[in-house]
Motif scaffolding. Sequence first.
Motif, PDB file in Angstrom:
ATOM      1  N   GLN A  92      -3.661  10.665  -2.417  1.00 57.02           N
ATOM      2  CA  GLN A  92      -2.301  10.226  -2.669  1.00 57.02           C
ATOM      3  C   GLN A  92      -1.700   9.300  -1.798  1.00 57.02           C
ATOM      4  OE1 GLN A  92       0.546  13.543  -2.968  1.00 57.02           O
ATOM      5  NE2 GLN A  92      -1.316  15.138  -3.276  1.00 57.02           N
ATOM      6  N   GLY A  93      -2.487   8.780  -0.721  1.00 59.40           N
ATOM      7  CA  GLY A  93      -2.041   7.623   0.048  1.00 59.40           C
ATOM      8  C   GLY A  93      -3.277   6.730   0.422  1.00 59.40           C
ATOM      9  N   ASP A  94      -2.881   5.417   0.823  1.00 63.01           N
ATOM     10  CA  ASP A  94      -4.021   4.767   1.076  1.00 63.01           C
ATOM     11  C   ASP A  94      -3.907   4.618   2.638  1.00 63.01           C
ATOM     12  OD1 ASP A  94      -4.558   3.100  -1.257  1.00 63.01           O
ATOM     13  OD2 ASP A  94      -2.570   2.381  -1.097  1.00 63.01           O
ATOM     14  N   LYS A 128       0.856  -1.010   0.115  1.00 64.33           N
ATOM     15  CA  LYS A 128      -0.024  -0.054   0.086  1.00 64.33           C
ATOM     16  C   LYS A 128       0.911   1.199   0.122  1.00 64.33           C
ATOM     17  CE  LYS A 128      -3.801  -2.262   0.410  1.00 64.33           C
ATOM     18  NZ  LYS A 128      -3.340  -3.556   0.701  1.00 64.33           N
ATOM     19  N   LYS A 129       0.275   2.522  -0.520  1.00 60.62           N
ATOM     20  CA  LYS A 129       0.893   3.803  -0.252  1.00 60.62           C
ATOM     21  C   LYS A 129       0.547   4.421   0.782  1.00 60.62           C
ATOM     22  CE  LYS A 129      -1.545   4.903  -4.001  1.00 60.62           C
ATOM     23  NZ  LYS A 129      -1.919   5.753  -4.944  1.00 60.62           N
ATOM     24  N   TYR A 179      -3.767  12.914   1.770  1.00 55.67           N
ATOM     25  CA  TYR A 179      -4.310  11.788   1.867  1.00 55.67           C
ATOM     26  C   TYR A 179      -6.064  11.941   1.456  1.00 55.67           C
ATOM     27  CZ  TYR A 179      -7.031   8.077   4.519  1.00 55.67           C
ATOM     28  OH  TYR A 179      -7.775   7.179   4.803  1.00 55.67           O
ATOM     29  N   LYS A 217       5.163   1.294  -0.283  1.00 56.26           N
ATOM     30  CA  LYS A 217       5.378   2.444  -0.973  1.00 56.26           C
ATOM     31  C   LYS A 217       5.165   3.730  -0.191  1.00 56.26           C
ATOM     32  CE  LYS A 217       2.919  -0.131  -4.830  1.00 56.26           C
ATOM     33  NZ  LYS A 217       1.730  -0.033  -5.550  1.00 56.26           N
ATOM     34  N   ILE A 218       6.234   4.049   0.515  1.00 55.57           N
ATOM     35  CA  ILE A 218       6.431   4.988   1.461  1.00 55.57           C
ATOM     36  C   ILE A 218       6.565   6.505   0.634  1.00 55.57           C
ATOM     37  CG2 ILE A 218       7.487   6.066   3.328  1.00 55.57           C
ATOM     38  CD1 ILE A 218       8.544   3.256   4.178  1.00 55.57           C
ATOM     39  N   ASN A 219       5.688   7.270   0.664  1.00 57.38           N
ATOM     40  CA  ASN A 219       5.632   8.420   0.022  1.00 57.38           C
ATOM     41  C   ASN A 219       6.183   9.619   1.006  1.00 57.38           C
ATOM     42  OD1 ASN A 219       4.989  10.964  -0.938  1.00 57.38           O
ATOM     43  ND2 ASN A 219       3.175  10.377  -1.954  1.00 57.38           N
ATOM     44  N   LEU A 257       1.472   7.725   3.595  1.00 55.84           N
ATOM     45  CA  LEU A 257       2.058   9.087   3.613  1.00 55.84           C
ATOM     46  C   LEU A 257       2.917   9.277   4.938  1.00 55.84           C
ATOM     47  CD1 LEU A 257      -1.105  10.897   1.924  1.00 55.84           C
ATOM     48  CD2 LEU A 257       1.235  11.019   0.956  1.00 55.84           C
TER      49      LEU A 257
END
Length: 324
Positions: free
Chosen positions: A181-183, A133-134, A177, A163-165, A136
């Motif tokens: 842009q992030g899960d 997962k993404k 969020y 998937k670290i943003n 933030l």
Amino acid sequence: MKRIIVFLICLVLCIILLISLNKKQDTNKITVSEVTHSVFYAPWYVAIEKGYFKDENLDIEVLLTPGADKVATSVLSSDANIGFSGPEATMYVYNNSKERLISFASLTKRDGQFIVGDCKYKDIFKMSDLEGKKVLAGRTAGMPLMMFQYALYKSNIDENKIKINTSVEFSGLTGAYIGGQGDFVNLFEPNASSIEKQKYGCVLTSLGNITGTVPYTTFYAKEEYITNNKEIIKRFNNALNKGLKYVKNNDSKTIAKTILNQFPDTTLSDLTKIVERYKNADSWYDSTYINIDDYNRLMDIMIYGKALNKKITPEILITNEFNK
């Protein structure tokens, strides 16, 4: 005639004594540079709102200074007498210049972030749910990101599977969020509760309960300032300790009522919920004493996050002289 002379002499002596006492009780103005304004720092605001600093003849001016590096800079430049942020800033300063910013009081005892995500995970969330997962998680080299990485390590999760943003600034995480842009996102309060209120997600777990106890935020000052103002620092700590004792001995609603003035855009109901969340996470120390083991653990986390190459002898950058 002699009686009049004796009376006048006594009167003059009384006046001199009163002037001397008033000088001793003069209020000292202290400028504190604060990294962010958060319920996470409730004991600090309690000490302000309950007048504990005034009781110690201290007049506190608070400067909001986003970014721990900027807080440290404001202290170094003497724009502020005292800095309030993560003590990692003092380590960076020391490593770069050997200038000592000394932490003399601790406040929060663990990371104040919460993982926020889809409410379908509520009550069943596991750190392994982040895999693929993404997330933030704040900017590179920032303490929030390092804490998240360490929480993954402690949970036996390979961060390469997530998937670290790290492209979004701390202040922009909530909007990013909500914008998809992030899960998942790591947030402090009141932003975490704001997401819940807007029904974009739910608070799933406390990162602080995974990473363990560390002096996450401390009060510090230049070595010279502390040396020349020991009585002021002692009185400052006295007031803080009263604030810490107050949050320990009172329920969340009582605390929320006390600090409501600090958060005028938050309802008492919402503020009570936020305070309760931080109380349940065991977020605050019982006193301003800086625990050496906790300080070393913080450095371990920073070394794991590649922000430090090696440990600094704790006694170089902390003092418990005012916590006895």
